[in-house]
Design a protein around this motif. Structure first.
Motif: not given
Length: 276
Positions: A114, A122, A147-149, A167-169, A188
């Motif tokens: 990541d 993506h 998703f990343h993080g 989702h992210k993070y 997120d």
């Protein structure tokens, strides 16, 4: 609002990326921690340095003009190997070391992937993470997008059912047990916990089962505390803190989160809960 698929990649690129994921999938099917660590080490060496792994003793000898750079380079090379790094969950007293050990190399690869340029692609990213999750989580269902993080704790106490989106993070703490049920979404920077600290002695930890959904949504920057159940079709509003169970179809917001409305699609029984 329609949901679109990601655009088609160049056929050569798509074939290469899918072949790489398939290769790693086969290698990670072997649960031996040493084997997984070597595969992760070699892959990260290629991702970050663009060349095959070479043991430190086989690299060029030191010379006085480049001692600092060579020492740094060797330290970096050692850090690609999961056996040479430590992760926060290893310090938790409630860890099941036998269950965590084969997962640690994959969690390290997930984190490092990541943080690479590849992790921001993506199309590649959610396919790679899904493959890793198959070998890491207690259960992952079909059509899950990661998703990343994303950060997880142990992995072996985390269930994500079909058609979920993380989702992210997002932090998914599965020290107790965390179940994200079918069709749910975690937005997120949200945090979902399954452990809590004693009020008087923070060294005393209690673990609980936390459940999200089905078809629930934890929105941006929201927090769900340990042991909370967020019911079917419920929503925890942005930056809200769910410190107690959220009834089905209820929309909660604030700190601590309280019901602000009930979805119009709710059955009459859920409408009465919201009014109460």
């Amino acid at each position: 609002m329609p949901r679109y698929e990601y655009r088609t990649l160049h056929p050569d690129a798509e074939q290469s990326l899918l072949a790489w994921i398939d290769h790693l999938d086969k290698e990670f099917s072997n649960p031996d921690p040493a084997h997984r660590s070597e595969i992760v080490r070699d892959a990260l060496h290629q991702i970050y340095l663009g060349r095959p792994y070479m043991p430190a003793e086989e690299s060029e000898p030191f010379d006085n003009a480049s001692v600092t750079s060579q020492l740094s380079g060797r330290a970096l090379t050692h850090s690609f190997d999961p056996r040479n790094i430590t992760l926060e969950p290893e310090y938790y007293g409630d860890i099941d070391a036998a269950r965590y050990e084969p997962r640690k190399p994959l969690i390290w690869f997930w984190m490092m992937f990541d943080r690479s340029p590849m992790g921001l692609n993506h199309w590649l990213g959610y396919r790679m993470r899904y493959m890793i999750a198959k070998h890491t989580l207690k259960h992952i269902g079909k059509n899950v997008k990661l998703f990343h993080g994303i950060e997880i704790s142990f992995g072996y106490n985390l269930t994500i059912e079909d058609n979920c989106v993380i989702h992210k993070y997002v932090l998914l703490d599965d020290r107790g047990e965390l179940i994200i049920r079918e069709g749910s979404s975690v937005s997120d920077f949200a945090n979902v916990y399954s452990h809590a600290h004693d009020l008087n002695d923070p060294m005393i930890i209690t673990n609980h089962k936390t459940m999200i959904g089905p078809r629930a949504r934890i929105t941006y920057h929201a927090t769900v505390l340990s042991g909370v159940t967020v019911g079917e079709h419920a929503i925890v509003g942005s930056m809200g803190v769910a410190s107690k169970d959220v009834p089905p179809y209820n929309v909660v917001a604030g700190v601590p989160a309280k019901t602000v409305k009930v979805k119009s699609i709710a059955p009459s029984s859920a409408q009465r809960i919201g009014e109460g």
